[in-house]
Design a protein around this motif. Structure first.
Motif, PDB file in Angstrom:
ATOM      1  N   GLU A 183       0.824  -1.207   0.000  1.00 57.09           N
ATOM      2  CA  GLU A 183       0.000   0.000   0.000  1.00 57.09           C
ATOM      3  C   GLU A 183       0.856   1.253   0.000  1.00 57.09           C
ATOM      4  OE1 GLU A 183      -1.691  -1.556   3.343  1.00 57.09           O
ATOM      5  OE2 GLU A 183      -3.360  -2.510   2.329  1.00 57.09           O
ATOM      6  N   TRP A 184       2.134   1.070   0.090  1.00 57.19           N
ATOM      7  CA  TRP A 184       3.070   2.201   0.105  1.00 57.19           C
ATOM      8  C   TRP A 184       4.410   1.684  -0.382  1.00 57.19           C
ATOM      9  CZ3 TRP A 184       7.705   2.810   2.791  1.00 57.19           C
ATOM     10  CH2 TRP A 184       8.192   4.118   2.924  1.00 57.19           C
ATOM     11  N   GLU A 185       5.097   2.489  -1.189  1.00 50.75           N
ATOM     12  CA  GLU A 185       6.453   2.078  -1.576  1.00 50.75           C
ATOM     13  C   GLU A 185       7.316   3.296  -1.878  1.00 50.75           C
ATOM     14  OE1 GLU A 185       5.973  -0.402  -5.151  1.00 50.75           O
ATOM     15  OE2 GLU A 185       6.884   1.237  -6.261  1.00 50.75           O
ATOM     16  N   ARG A 186       8.575   3.127  -1.627  1.00 49.58           N
ATOM     17  CA  ARG A 186       9.535   4.206  -1.899  1.00 49.58           C
ATOM     18  C   ARG A 186      10.825   3.588  -2.420  1.00 49.58           C
ATOM     19  NH1 ARG A 186       9.757   9.064   0.784  1.00 49.58           N
ATOM     20  NH2 ARG A 186      11.561   9.398  -0.548  1.00 49.58           N
ATOM     21  N   ILE A 187      11.452   4.312  -3.350  1.00 50.20           N
ATOM     22  CA  ILE A 187      12.730   3.857  -3.904  1.00 50.20           C
ATOM     23  C   ILE A 187      13.798   4.849  -3.469  1.00 50.20           C
ATOM     24  CG2 ILE A 187      14.001   3.406  -6.050  1.00 50.20           C
ATOM     25  CD1 ILE A 187      11.304   2.767  -7.351  1.00 50.20           C
ATOM     26  N   ALA A 188      14.988   4.347  -3.160  1.00 48.09           N
ATOM     27  CA  ALA A 188      16.078   5.250  -2.748  1.00 48.09           C
ATOM     28  C   ALA A 188      17.427   4.634  -3.089  1.00 48.09           C
ATOM     29  CB  ALA A 188      15.994   5.519  -1.250  1.00 48.09           C
ATOM     30  N   LEU A 189      18.396   5.506  -3.268  1.00 52.29           N
ATOM     31  CA  LEU A 189      19.782   5.053  -3.477  1.00 52.29           C
ATOM     32  C   LEU A 189      20.511   5.217  -2.145  1.00 52.29           C
ATOM     33  CD1 LEU A 189      21.949   4.148  -5.566  1.00 52.29           C
ATOM     34  CD2 LEU A 189      22.513   6.549  -5.856  1.00 52.29           C
ATOM     35  N   VAL A 190      21.036   4.120  -1.637  1.00 45.26           N
ATOM     36  CA  VAL A 190      21.745   4.168  -0.345  1.00 45.26           C
ATOM     37  C   VAL A 190      23.240   4.140  -0.632  1.00 45.26           C
ATOM     38  CG1 VAL A 190      21.835   3.210   1.984  1.00 45.26           C
ATOM     39  CG2 VAL A 190      19.862   2.747   0.539  1.00 45.26           C
ATOM     40  N   PRO A 191      23.995   5.141  -0.182  1.00 46.40           N
ATOM     41  CA  PRO A 191      25.431   5.163  -0.477  1.00 46.40           C
ATOM     42  C   PRO A 191      26.177   4.014   0.194  1.00 46.40           C
ATOM     43  CG  PRO A 191      24.876   6.888   1.090  1.00 46.40           C
ATOM     44  CD  PRO A 191      23.586   6.309   0.629  1.00 46.40           C
ATOM     45  N   ALA A 192      27.346   3.698  -0.331  1.00 42.55           N
ATOM     46  CA  ALA A 192      28.180   2.632   0.242  1.00 42.55           C
ATOM     47  C   ALA A 192      28.486   2.956   1.691  1.00 42.55           C
ATOM     48  CB  ALA A 192      29.471   2.505  -0.556  1.00 42.55           C
ATOM     49  N   LYS A 193      28.335   1.965   2.566  1.00 40.62           N
ATOM     50  CA  LYS A 193      28.595   2.124   4.007  1.00 40.62           C
ATOM     51  C   LYS A 193      27.810   3.298   4.604  1.00 40.62           C
ATOM     52  CE  LYS A 193      31.889  -1.069   4.081  1.00 40.62           C
ATOM     53  NZ  LYS A 193      31.649  -2.344   4.738  1.00 40.62           N
TER      54      LYS A 193
ATOM     55  N   ALA B 165      -1.117   5.428   1.980  1.00 36.55           N
ATOM     56  CA  ALA B 165      -1.025   6.340   0.832  1.00 36.55           C
ATOM     57  C   ALA B 165      -1.053   5.562  -0.478  1.00 36.55           C
ATOM     58  CB  ALA B 165       0.265   7.119   0.936  1.00 36.55           C
ATOM     59  N   VAL B 166      -1.143   6.298  -1.549  1.00 44.67           N
ATOM     60  CA  VAL B 166      -1.200   5.682  -2.875  1.00 44.67           C
ATOM     61  C   VAL B 166       0.202   5.178  -3.237  1.00 44.67           C
ATOM     62  CG1 VAL B 166      -1.764   6.176  -5.295  1.00 44.67           C
ATOM     63  CG2 VAL B 166      -2.903   7.422  -3.460  1.00 44.67           C
ATOM     64  N   ILE B 167       0.264   4.087  -3.950  1.00 46.81           N
ATOM     65  CA  ILE B 167       1.570   3.590  -4.405  1.00 46.81           C
ATOM     66  C   ILE B 167       2.015   4.439  -5.584  1.00 46.81           C
ATOM     67  CG2 ILE B 167       2.773   1.677  -5.495  1.00 46.81           C
ATOM     68  CD1 ILE B 167       1.150  -0.176  -3.913  1.00 46.81           C
ATOM     69  N   LEU B 168       3.227   4.925  -5.488  1.00 40.09           N
ATOM     70  CA  LEU B 168       3.759   5.773  -6.540  1.00 40.09           C
ATOM     71  C   LEU B 168       4.837   4.999  -7.277  1.00 40.09           C
ATOM     72  CD1 LEU B 168       3.943   8.578  -3.985  1.00 40.09           C
ATOM     73  CD2 LEU B 168       2.462   8.682  -5.963  1.00 40.09           C
ATOM     74  N   ILE B 169       4.642   4.842  -8.525  1.00 45.49           N
ATOM     75  CA  ILE B 169       5.586   4.008  -9.274  1.00 45.49           C
ATOM     76  C   ILE B 169       6.488   4.865 -10.151  1.00 45.49           C
ATOM     77  CG2 ILE B 169       5.807   2.120 -10.928  1.00 45.49           C
ATOM     78  CD1 ILE B 169       3.507   0.845  -9.595  1.00 45.49           C
ATOM     79  N   VAL B 170       7.758   4.550 -10.067  1.00 44.57           N
ATOM     80  CA  VAL B 170       8.768   5.272 -10.834  1.00 44.57           C
ATOM     81  C   VAL B 170       8.890   4.626 -12.209  1.00 44.57           C
ATOM     82  CG1 VAL B 170      11.267   5.593 -10.916  1.00 44.57           C
ATOM     83  CG2 VAL B 170      10.028   6.057  -8.819  1.00 44.57           C
TER      84      VAL B 170
END
Lengths: 153, 121
Positions: A91-101, B7-12
């Protein structure tokens, strides 16, 4: 004495070789890890809500720690136990870039469901391998009792 | 009240995801302490947020900038160079330092120390 000097030289050479090998092995460890944690809105490990009202706005922080020597592209998905986890409907999602260490903290904002008395909110961590999202096996959850506002307008 | 869960799912989009992946690949093997590295990561995360909010043009522009920053980041020191530095340091302490100390001591004895002693005598 000459013999003592030779023994000393050999021992020193051996110690240096062992030190080189040990340093290399210690520094060139190829392994790594990813950590997923749910934090309170203040960014601490608790306190977490124990009782919430149906429809109440919920805020958490989701922290991802990258123990690899390379940056990692991750996705965090959240799903509620009340919505049926068997099919895993996020129901929720997020994308992120995590730096090394390094680490990244994402803000989760949602609402408490009312379909069950006790709701568990599951967070799952996925890693992008250049082609598709792969589940890392890392999961974190938070559980609370949901009260309904029965009788109120 | 109806159960409103989250919340709404936001797709990249695949294009944004591909751009973020390119930056991640470029940053592998780079020094995380480099300010360009940190800036590139920051720009990628801003781009992902922009994409999640529906502003794909901004996301792609930020990713272009992130690629530039990632290209400027300096490479990380390989493990063997760190090990080699350690060995040089050990060698210096074990071999060179006592000799330097002995030379300094000899120089001191033959120089001003000897003169002071001579003067007192």
């Amino acid at each position: 004495l000459m013999l003592d000097d030779e023994v000393h030289a050999i021992l020193t050479a051996l110690a240096i070789v062992v030190a080189v090998a040990a340093s290399y092995l210690a520094l060139a460890q190829p392994g790594g890890y990813l950590v997923l944690a749910v934090l309170s809105p203040e960014g601490a490990l608790g306190p977490y809500p124990e009782v919430v009202y149906e429809g109440q706005r919920l805020e958490f922080k989701v922290a991802i720690l990258n123990g690899y020597d390379k940056p990692v592209l991750v996705k965090v998905e959240a799903a509620s136990s009340c919505g049926g986890l068997a099919e895993w409907r996020p129901e929720w999602e997020r994308i992120a870039l995590v730096p090394a260490k390094g680490n990244v903290t994402l803000d989760y904002v949602g609402r408490a469901g009312g379909a069950c008395e006790r709701e568990t909110l599951y967070f799952r961590l996925y890693e992008f391998n250049g082609d598709q999202w792969v589940y890392t096996g890392r999961e974190a959850y938070i559980s609370y009792k949901v009260k309904t506002l029965g009788g109120l307008p | 009240l109806n159960a409103v869960v989250a919340a709404v799912i936001l797709i990249v989009s695949a294009q944004v995801l591909g751009g973020a992946w390119e930056v991640a690949v470029e940053l592998a093997g780079k020094d995380p302490r480099d300010p360009h590295y940190a800036r590139a990561v920051e720009l990628v995360n801003e781009a992902l947020e922009a994409a999640e909010e529906g502003d794909e043009d901004l996301a792609l522009a930020l990713l272009d900038q992130a690629r530039l920053e990632a290209g400027l980041a300096s490479p990380a020191l390989p493990a063997w160079t760190v090990a080699a530095s350690g060995i040089v340091l050990v060698g210096f302490v074990y071999y060179a330092l006592p000799r330097l100390w002995a030379l300094a001591w000899l120089w001191a004895r033959r120089g001003w120390l000897a003169r002071i002693r001579g003067g007192r005598g």
